[in-house]
Scaffold this motif. Sequence first.
Motif, PDB file in Angstrom:
ATOM      1  N   UNK A  45       0.929  -1.090   0.064  1.00  0.00           N
ATOM      2  CA  UNK A  45      -0.226  -0.082  -0.242  1.00  0.00           C
ATOM      3  C   UNK A  45       0.978   1.213  -0.122  1.00  0.00           C
ATOM      4  N   UNK A  46       0.532   2.180  -0.881  1.00  0.00           N
ATOM      5  CA  UNK A  46       1.248   3.626  -0.941  1.00  0.00           C
ATOM      6  C   UNK A  46       0.178   4.816  -0.849  1.00  0.00           C
ATOM      7  N   UNK A  47       1.035   5.773  -0.436  1.00  0.00           N
ATOM      8  CA  UNK A  47       0.305   6.893  -0.171  1.00  0.00           C
ATOM      9  C   UNK A  47       0.097   7.685  -1.366  1.00  0.00           C
ATOM     10  N   UNK A  48      -0.897   8.333  -1.470  1.00  0.00           N
ATOM     11  CA  UNK A  48      -1.244   9.169  -2.920  1.00  0.00           C
ATOM     12  C   UNK A  48      -1.512  10.275  -2.608  1.00  0.00           C
ATOM     13  N   UNK A  61       4.614  11.985  -6.165  1.00  0.00           N
ATOM     14  CA  UNK A  61       4.915  12.490  -7.365  1.00  0.00           C
ATOM     15  C   UNK A  61       4.298  11.794  -8.648  1.00  0.00           C
ATOM     16  N   UNK A  62       3.802  10.563  -8.444  1.00  0.00           N
ATOM     17  CA  UNK A  62       3.451   9.839  -9.559  1.00  0.00           C
ATOM     18  C   UNK A  62       1.774  10.220  -9.749  1.00  0.00           C
ATOM     19  N   UNK A  63       1.318  10.985  -9.150  1.00  0.00           N
ATOM     20  CA  UNK A  63       0.027  11.821  -9.237  1.00  0.00           C
ATOM     21  C   UNK A  63       0.016  13.215  -9.684  1.00  0.00           C
ATOM     22  N   UNK A  64       1.097  13.885  -9.254  1.00  0.00           N
ATOM     23  CA  UNK A  64       1.210  15.261  -9.344  1.00  0.00           C
ATOM     24  C   UNK A  64       0.775  15.811 -10.821  1.00  0.00           C
ATOM     25  N   UNK A  65      -0.273  16.776 -10.618  1.00  0.00           N
ATOM     26  CA  UNK A  65      -0.790  17.362 -11.831  1.00  0.00           C
ATOM     27  C   UNK A  65      -2.072  16.530 -12.391  1.00  0.00           C
ATOM     28  N   UNK A  66      -2.160  15.391 -12.199  1.00  0.00           N
ATOM     29  CA  UNK A  66      -3.321  14.581 -12.374  1.00  0.00           C
ATOM     30  C   UNK A  66      -4.316  14.619 -11.452  1.00  0.00           C
TER      31      UNK A  66
END
Length: 115
Positions: A45-48, A61-66
């Motif tokens: 599990x990872x934080x979003x 970082x993997x969801x920034x801007x989205x």
Amino acid sequence: QVHIVESGGGLVQPGGSLRLSCTVSTSIAKTYAMGWYRQAPGKQREWVARLTSAGSAFYADFVKGRFTISSDNAKNSVALQMNSLNADDTAVYYCNAAPNPFGPWGQGTQVTVSS
């Protein structure tokens, strides 16, 4: 006693959008800043994303801007607007206190990105 309930997941095509919602008990809403987490198959599990008590938003970082996290204090709810989804976003999404989540977790809501 159920304290956290997530909803809004589903099947979406790559590039599509979904809006997740999380409703928490009043005691949780008054005590904790909330965030979203996810767990993909076979992964930890990872934080979003999360909100601070002052209302500032932070994102992995993997969801920034989205992705955009928001709250509706009157409804004890936290939402996650997800745009430009891709296959890597496929996971069960959970809502919990952030940055320090507590148990038990809610049931989560499944997001599947596939054509």
